[in-house]
Design a protein around this motif. Structure first.
Motif, mmCIF file in Angstrom:
data_model
loop_
_atom_site.group_PDB
_atom_site.id
_atom_site.type_symbol
_atom_site.label_atom_id
_atom_site.label_comp_id
_atom_site.label_asym_id
_atom_site.label_seq_id
_atom_site.Cartn_x
_atom_site.Cartn_y
_atom_site.Cartn_z
ATOM 1 N N PRO A 20 52.515 30.856 29.541
ATOM 2 C CA PRO A 20 52.549 31.992 29.150
ATOM 3 C C PRO A 20 50.803 32.550 28.781
ATOM 4 C CG PRO A 20 54.337 31.049 28.148
ATOM 5 C CD PRO A 20 53.635 29.974 29.042
ATOM 6 N N MET A 21 50.220 31.460 28.209
ATOM 7 C CA MET A 21 48.841 31.640 27.756
ATOM 8 C C MET A 21 47.960 32.228 28.925
ATOM 9 S SD MET A 21 48.419 31.206 24.665
ATOM 10 C CE MET A 21 46.657 30.954 24.250
ATOM 11 N N LEU A 22 48.548 32.059 30.176
ATOM 12 C CA LEU A 22 47.666 32.540 31.359
ATOM 13 C C LEU A 22 47.582 34.013 31.195
ATOM 14 C CD1 LEU A 22 49.058 30.430 34.287
ATOM 15 C CD2 LEU A 22 46.673 31.178 33.589
ATOM 16 N N GLU A 23 48.584 34.785 30.585
ATOM 17 C CA GLU A 23 48.500 36.369 30.597
ATOM 18 C C GLU A 23 47.307 36.883 29.999
ATOM 19 O OE1 GLU A 23 52.202 36.923 28.434
ATOM 20 O OE2 GLU A 23 50.915 38.158 27.031
ATOM 21 N N ASN A 24 46.413 36.001 28.971
ATOM 22 C CA ASN A 24 45.437 36.339 28.391
ATOM 23 C C ASN A 24 44.333 36.284 29.540
ATOM 24 O OD1 ASN A 24 45.984 36.062 25.809
ATOM 25 N ND2 ASN A 24 46.259 33.938 26.052
ATOM 26 N N CYS A 25 44.429 36.017 30.659
ATOM 27 C CA CYS A 25 43.569 36.415 31.780
ATOM 28 C C CYS A 25 43.454 37.725 32.007
ATOM 29 C CB CYS A 25 43.368 35.614 32.957
ATOM 30 S SG CYS A 25 43.123 33.924 32.814
ATOM 31 N N ASP A 26 44.765 38.485 31.932
ATOM 32 C CA ASP A 26 44.786 39.791 32.253
ATOM 33 C C ASP A 26 44.274 40.761 31.129
ATOM 34 O OD1 ASP A 26 45.356 40.680 34.718
ATOM 35 O OD2 ASP A 26 47.803 40.694 34.281
ATOM 36 N N ARG A 27 43.824 40.085 30.056
ATOM 37 C CA ARG A 27 43.455 40.854 28.641
ATOM 38 C C ARG A 27 41.987 40.582 28.442
ATOM 39 N NH1 ARG A 27 48.669 40.179 26.065
ATOM 40 N NH2 ARG A 27 48.084 38.102 24.997
ATOM 41 N N ASP A 28 41.308 39.570 29.362
ATOM 42 C CA ASP A 28 39.995 39.431 29.027
ATOM 43 C C ASP A 28 39.306 40.509 29.501
ATOM 44 O OD1 ASP A 28 38.605 36.726 28.342
ATOM 45 O OD2 ASP A 28 40.282 36.012 30.114
ATOM 46 N N ILE A 29 38.085 40.889 28.635
ATOM 47 C CA ILE A 29 37.121 42.048 28.703
ATOM 48 C C ILE A 29 36.153 41.655 29.752
ATOM 49 C CG2 ILE A 29 35.680 43.847 27.419
ATOM 50 C CD1 ILE A 29 38.751 43.313 26.499
ATOM 51 N N ARG A 30 36.100 42.807 30.722
ATOM 52 C CA ARG A 30 35.118 42.672 31.721
ATOM 53 C C ARG A 30 34.048 43.617 31.911
ATOM 54 N NH1 ARG A 30 39.324 40.335 35.835
ATOM 55 N NH2 ARG A 30 40.444 38.954 34.605
ATOM 56 N N PRO A 31 33.116 43.639 31.244
ATOM 57 C CA PRO A 31 31.957 44.585 30.957
ATOM 58 C C PRO A 31 31.316 44.819 32.226
ATOM 59 C CG PRO A 31 31.785 43.017 29.228
ATOM 60 C CD PRO A 31 32.523 42.349 30.380
ATOM 61 N N PRO A 32 31.432 46.167 32.784
ATOM 62 C CA PRO A 32 30.710 46.230 34.148
ATOM 63 C C PRO A 32 29.217 45.723 34.216
ATOM 64 C CG PRO A 32 31.742 48.304 33.353
ATOM 65 C CD PRO A 32 31.879 47.211 32.330
ATOM 66 N N ASP A 33 28.508 45.777 33.124
ATOM 67 C CA ASP A 33 27.010 45.425 33.320
ATOM 68 C C ASP A 33 26.919 44.007 33.363
ATOM 69 O OD1 ASP A 33 27.720 45.199 30.741
ATOM 70 O OD2 ASP A 33 25.806 45.574 29.736
ATOM 71 N N TYR A 34 27.869 43.191 32.968
ATOM 72 C CA TYR A 34 27.853 41.741 33.211
ATOM 73 C C TYR A 34 28.365 41.216 34.479
ATOM 74 C CZ TYR A 34 29.929 37.077 31.821
ATOM 75 O OH TYR A 34 30.171 35.748 31.822
ATOM 76 N N ALA A 35 29.294 42.080 35.132
ATOM 77 C CA ALA A 35 29.518 41.926 36.469
ATOM 78 C C ALA A 35 28.393 42.201 37.506
ATOM 79 C CB ALA A 35 30.914 42.609 36.818
ATOM 80 N N ARG A 36 27.625 43.362 36.965
ATOM 81 C CA ARG A 36 26.533 43.753 37.886
ATOM 82 C C ARG A 36 25.483 42.789 37.707
ATOM 83 N NH1 ARG A 36 24.194 48.534 39.979
ATOM 84 N NH2 ARG A 36 21.981 47.573 41.070
ATOM 85 N N ALA A 37 25.280 42.257 36.756
ATOM 86 C CA ALA A 37 24.157 41.406 36.552
ATOM 87 C C ALA A 37 24.422 40.120 37.472
ATOM 88 C CB ALA A 37 23.994 40.769 34.918
ATOM 89 N N HIS A 38 25.669 39.582 37.650
ATOM 90 C CA HIS A 38 25.977 38.449 38.507
ATOM 91 C C HIS A 38 25.800 38.950 39.990
ATOM 92 C CE1 HIS A 38 27.488 37.044 34.683
ATOM 93 N NE2 HIS A 38 27.266 35.670 35.327
ATOM 94 N N ALA A 39 26.376 40.152 40.033
ATOM 95 C CA ALA A 39 26.080 40.881 41.614
ATOM 96 C C ALA A 39 24.632 40.659 42.040
ATOM 97 C CB ALA A 39 26.627 42.029 41.717
ATOM 98 N N ASP A 40 23.713 41.135 41.068
ATOM 99 C CA ASP A 40 22.326 41.214 41.341
ATOM 100 C C ASP A 40 21.717 39.771 41.820
ATOM 101 O OD1 ASP A 40 22.272 44.105 41.187
ATOM 102 O OD2 ASP A 40 21.644 44.175 39.168
ATOM 103 N N SER A 41 22.207 38.886 41.330
ATOM 104 C CA SER A 41 21.807 37.346 41.336
ATOM 105 C C SER A 41 22.324 36.866 42.733
ATOM 106 C CB SER A 41 22.124 36.512 40.299
ATOM 107 O OG SER A 41 22.080 35.295 40.479
ATOM 108 N N ALA A 42 23.570 37.327 43.175
ATOM 109 C CA ALA A 42 24.186 36.816 44.339
ATOM 110 C C ALA A 42 23.599 37.021 45.769
ATOM 111 C CB ALA A 42 25.671 37.454 44.389
ATOM 112 N N ARG A 43 23.704 36.533 46.725
ATOM 113 C CA ARG A 43 23.256 36.742 48.297
ATOM 114 C C ARG A 43 23.989 37.815 49.077
ATOM 115 N NH1 ARG A 43 22.297 30.572 49.587
ATOM 116 N NH2 ARG A 43 22.128 31.333 51.817
#
Lengths: 305, 219
Positions: free
Chosen positions: B155-178
């Motif tokens: 049941p604790m897995l459902e917290n993955c569905d509540r994790d906050i995913r800021p767009p700029d954080y995702a974008r920073a990782h995208a900018d570092s990927a190939r």
């Protein structure tokens, strides 16, 4: 010298200890005072342990059943596979449920933040909440002397964290010291307001001896957590807090707080029912520097209305 | 199946295919398993490894219930170290984990194919402040009963569905990927996905899965 032989004026070891189960972990619990009394739960700060309340707990125990928990990965509680903020809140709520009736909660620093969020998560379990300088880091993060902030972009920080894990994830201990005194003195570099005498007591009851030397009873992994956390996310959720909060800070500037007043006032403006208190002559560790003053203001506030 | 260790956690890694080409590491969706990639593996020219995240497939649940994307990234990083270098494919929650890992380890990851699936959105771009109350006793009891009864999934897995995913954080990782190949369809995508689309290394994945894998293998 065994830890039981290390004393400190006013420090009273717990009358009883036991374990409470939460999310599969065994959490270690220390208790003072009448076992049938009204319960007060104490939650300690990051890298601390339940015995950091050996000065405050006996003063509160004159009126209450005082229960202090070792947080997961700290003290004598189990170490989980990984760390996150939310499961710690469930631990606090599980502790409160174990007490069998709504309780007052007094939390310090990181433990104050956990207690506040736990009271927000499960409002029915908390009567009144005392938060001792646990209002989160400033928006730019804490400035810790001798430690540089990681200024890399997020992916670089994540890579650094992954590298650190690869190098350390099998370690059960962290930076052993040859003697208890050395362990205590090293702590003093981060907590310069605390006396050597207290830190020696604190170390004696919060460390253990390994073949490599003395180490803190804390999981090295607990010290390193990562994610897209933003300090400005901390306080808005406190609007859901039903329990009244007594927000305490020390009068003296210190490494881990208090926040600059405008920032603290802004965060506390989200709390529906809040009173403020200042402990004169104390820094972040007010319950250790001025336990009588803290006990007086806490007991008066818990008794009032 | 290989057993890997990440600190105290034990992880199951499945070998779904072999070949002379580059290694593909598969990261499944929330409530999925490594075996979900069996069909896809047939179309890959090299070795195919598929990880079971903690609490999924043959990997034991995370003791203490601390499921976060970053903790899953650490699990995936152990699988990556096992392969030394790999291309990634991730679905749902696994796509988000693949994005973070591709950003953190660009020296060892040539590219990542991001597919939709369970757990893609997480809890949104910022905390939900509108919830009028905390967790009710009833909901808390359901959660705890499931945990103490070893309910599957954890049941604790459902917290993955509540994790906050800021767009700029995702974008920073995208900018570092190939290279990031984004599988697009008519379904709405979360805010972080929109931010990743704007990165220089992001491309729309070919709609045909075999063509998408071929593009990834060529990167």
């Amino acid at each position: 010298m065994s830890p039981d032989e290390v004393h400190y004026p006013g420090a009273v070891p717990p009358a009883r200890t036991r374990f409470v189960r939460s999310l599969g972990l065994r959490l270690h619990v220390c208790e003072w005072g009448d076992p049938d009394g009204e319960p007060v739960l104490l939650t300690h700060g990051f890298y601390d342990h339940a015995r950091s309340f050996d000065l405050l707990a006996p003063l509160l125990a004159e009126r209450y059943r005082v229960v202090a928990m070792d947080a997961r990965g700290h003290g004598d509680s189990d170490r989980p596979d990984a760390y996150a903020w939310f499961p710690g809140l469930i631990d606090v709520v599980n502790m409160l449920r174990d007490l069998g009736r709504p309780a007052h909660v007094v939390g310090h620093s990181w433990g104050g933040g956990q207690a506040t969020d736990a009271a927000t998560l499960h409002p029915g379990s908390v009567r009144k909440l005392v938060n001792m300088d646990g209002f989160g880091p400033p928006e730019e993060g804490f400035h810790v002397p001798g430690r540089d902030r990681d200024e890399r972009p997020a992916p670089g920080q994540l890579a650094g964290w992954l590298d650190w894990r690869v190098a350390n994830h099998s370690r059960e201990t962290f930076r052993p010291c040859a003697t208890l005194e050395e362990l205590a003195e090293r702590r003093r570099q981060q907590n310069p307001r605390l006396s050597s005498e207290w830190l020696r007591y604190f170390a004696a009851h919060g460390s253990y001896h390994t073949p490599e030397g003395w180490v803190w009873k804390v999981d090295p992994m607990a010290a390193r957590n990562i994610g897209p956390f933003r300090p400005e996310w901390i306080a808005p959720g406190w609007a859901r807090l039903r329990a009244p909060m007594l927000a305490l800070v020390g009068s003296e500037p210190d490494t881990w707080g208090p926040l600059p007043e405008p920032m603290l006032a802004r965060r506390l403006s989200h709390v529906p029912k809040v009173e403020r208190g200042v402990i004169p002559g104390a820094g972040h560790f007010m319950h250790i520097e001025q336990p009588e003053a803290v006990a007086r203001i806490v007991l008066d506030w818990l008794e009032a209305g | 199946m290989t057993r890997l260790r990440d600190g105290r956690a034990e992880l199951a890694l499945h070998e779904l295919g072999s070949g002379a080409g580059p290694t593909l590491l598969c990261l499944h969706a929330l409530y999925g398993a490594g075996s979900d990639f069996r069909d896809l593996a047939a179309a890959w020219p090299g070795r195919v490894l598929a990880l079971d995240f903690p609490g999924h497939g043959h990997s034991p649940r995370s003791f203490g219930g601390s499921y976060t994307p970053e903790n899953l990234v650490a699990n995936a990083d152990v699988a990556l170290a096992h392969a030394s270098e790999a291309q990634l494919v991730g679905a749902g929650l696994g796509a988000y984990v693949a994005l973070l890992l591709a950003g953190a380890r660009p020296d060892r990851i040539g590219g990542a194919l991001l597919l939709p699936g369970r757990g893609l959105a997480g809890g949104g771009a910022e905390p939900k402040r509108a919830e009028p109350e905390g967790m009710s006793h009833a909901r808390f009891d359901v959660l705890l009963q499931g945990i103490t009864a070893d309910a599957d999934p954890d049941p604790m897995l459902e917290n993955c569905d509540r994790d906050i995913r800021p767009p700029d954080y995702a974008r920073a990782h995208a900018d570092s990927a190939r290279l990031l190949l984004l599988a697009e369809d008519d379904a709405e995508r979360p805010p972080w996905w929109h931010a990743v689309r704007e990165a220089d290394c992001a491309e729309v994945a070919p709609a045909d899965p075999e063509a998408a894998l071929a593009r990834l293998a060529a990167s």
